[in-house]
Motif scaffolding. Structure first.
Motif, short mmCIF file in Angstrom:
data_model
loop_
_atom_site.label_atom_id
_atom_site.label_comp_id
_atom_site.label_asym_id
_atom_site.label_seq_id
_atom_site.Cartn_x
_atom_site.Cartn_y
_atom_site.Cartn_z
N LYS A 210 -21.62 -10.45 62.66
CA LYS A 210 -22.32 -11.42 61.79
C LYS A 210 -21.84 -11.29 60.35
O LYS A 210 -21.64 -12.30 59.66
N ILE A 211 -21.62 -10.06 59.88
CA ILE A 211 -21.13 -9.85 58.51
C ILE A 211 -19.74 -10.45 58.34
O ILE A 211 -19.43 -11.10 57.32
N GLU A 213 -18.36 -12.97 60.09
CA GLU A 213 -18.45 -14.43 60.13
C GLU A 213 -18.95 -14.98 58.80
O GLU A 213 -18.47 -16.00 58.31
N ASP A 214 -19.93 -14.34 58.19
CA ASP A 214 -20.45 -14.80 56.91
C ASP A 214 -19.38 -14.71 55.82
O ASP A 214 -19.32 -15.55 54.91
N ALA A 215 -18.52 -13.69 55.91
CA ALA A 215 -17.46 -13.54 54.92
C ALA A 215 -16.45 -14.67 55.01
O ALA A 215 -15.92 -15.13 53.99
N LYS A 216 -16.18 -15.15 56.23
CA LYS A 216 -15.24 -16.25 56.42
C LYS A 216 -15.80 -17.54 55.86
O LYS A 216 -15.06 -18.39 55.33
N LYS A 217 -17.09 -17.74 55.99
CA LYS A 217 -17.71 -18.98 55.55
C LYS A 217 -17.90 -19.02 54.04
O LYS A 217 -18.10 -20.08 53.46
N ALA A 218 -17.81 -17.92 53.38
CA ALA A 218 -18.06 -17.87 51.95
C ALA A 218 -16.95 -18.61 51.19
O ALA A 218 -15.77 -18.48 51.50
#
Length: 236
Positions: A210-211, A213-218
């Motif tokens: 999850k961490i 994936e969130d980094a990619k979306k940032a």
């Protein structure tokens, strides 16, 4: 038994007079000064009691009640006051008092021995003297009883663990507690549990995924913001 020289103390002819004579020469009476305070007090009370019956003293049981003393204590004091008394049975009283004293001492010794035998617990043969002394000292420091019942309980708890009694008592001493149960030793302490932050299997940890994936979306930081940040660093 009668007060010696009773007529010397008597002023009234009738019985139960309101007072009796007390002569000043008692101040120089060595026998009087050698009396202990209780015996001196009883002597004065005997003079007053004797005034009720023409100088005669009642039987020991009645006299003890009038003096508010035990019969044994009354006999003891009467022996001390022989200088002021006339009695044919002084020897008998003295012998009876000695007999009572011996009997009381024997009873006291027997009671003491019985109490000691009831409270003293011997060191078990399978326990070293050092461990036993440490355990006894611990119990005394906790003001806890050292009885066969307590020891039997320790033996039972040691059997539950499959331990020898000496090991159980040593564990007891190391903990410094007043009591010790087998379940307190077997049951794991919640504070000893280690919580893992990674999955126990070979699969990736869902939290870590999850961490990522969130980094990619940032969204990337704008260039003007980066330039501003660089300028602030130079000024500082």
């Amino acid at each position: 038994m009668k007060i010696k020289n009773w007529t010397k103390f008597q002023h009234f002819k009738d019985r139960r007079p309101p007072w009796v004579k007390l002569y000043r020469d008692i101040l120089d009476d060595l026998e009087w000064h050698e009396l202990d305070p209780l015996a001196a007090k009883v002597l004065v009370m005997l003079w007053l009691i004797a005034s009720e019956n023409n100088g005669r003293i009642p039987d020991n049981k009645t006299l003890a009640f009038r003096l508010r003393l035990t019969e044994v204590k009354t006999k003891e004091i009467i022996i001390k006051l022989s200088h002021w008394l006339e009695q044919d049975d002084m020897t008998m009283i003295s012998e009876q008092y000695q007999s009572d004293s011996t009997e009381r001492e024997t009873e006291t010794e027997t009671e003491t021995k019985t109490k000691k035998s009831a409270t003293v617990v011997a060191c078990p043969p399978d326990v070293s003297q050092q461990i036993w002394n440490d355990w006894v000292a611990l119990r005394k420091s906790k003001k806890a009883p050292i009885s066969q019942t307590v020891l039997n309980g320790a033996i039972a708890e040691a059997k539950i663990l499959g331990w020898p009694l000496e090991k159980f008592l040593a564990e007891w001493c190391s903990r410094g507690s007043q009591g010790l149960k087998a379940e307190w030793i077997v049951k794991p302490n919640p504070a000893d549990k280690v919580r893992l932050t990674v999955a126990s299997s070979n699969e990736p940890d869902p939290a870590l995924l999850k961490i990522a994936e969130d980094a990619k979306k940032a969204a990337p930081i704008p260039l003007e913001v980066l330039a501003k940040m660089a300028q602030i660093r130079k000024q500082s």
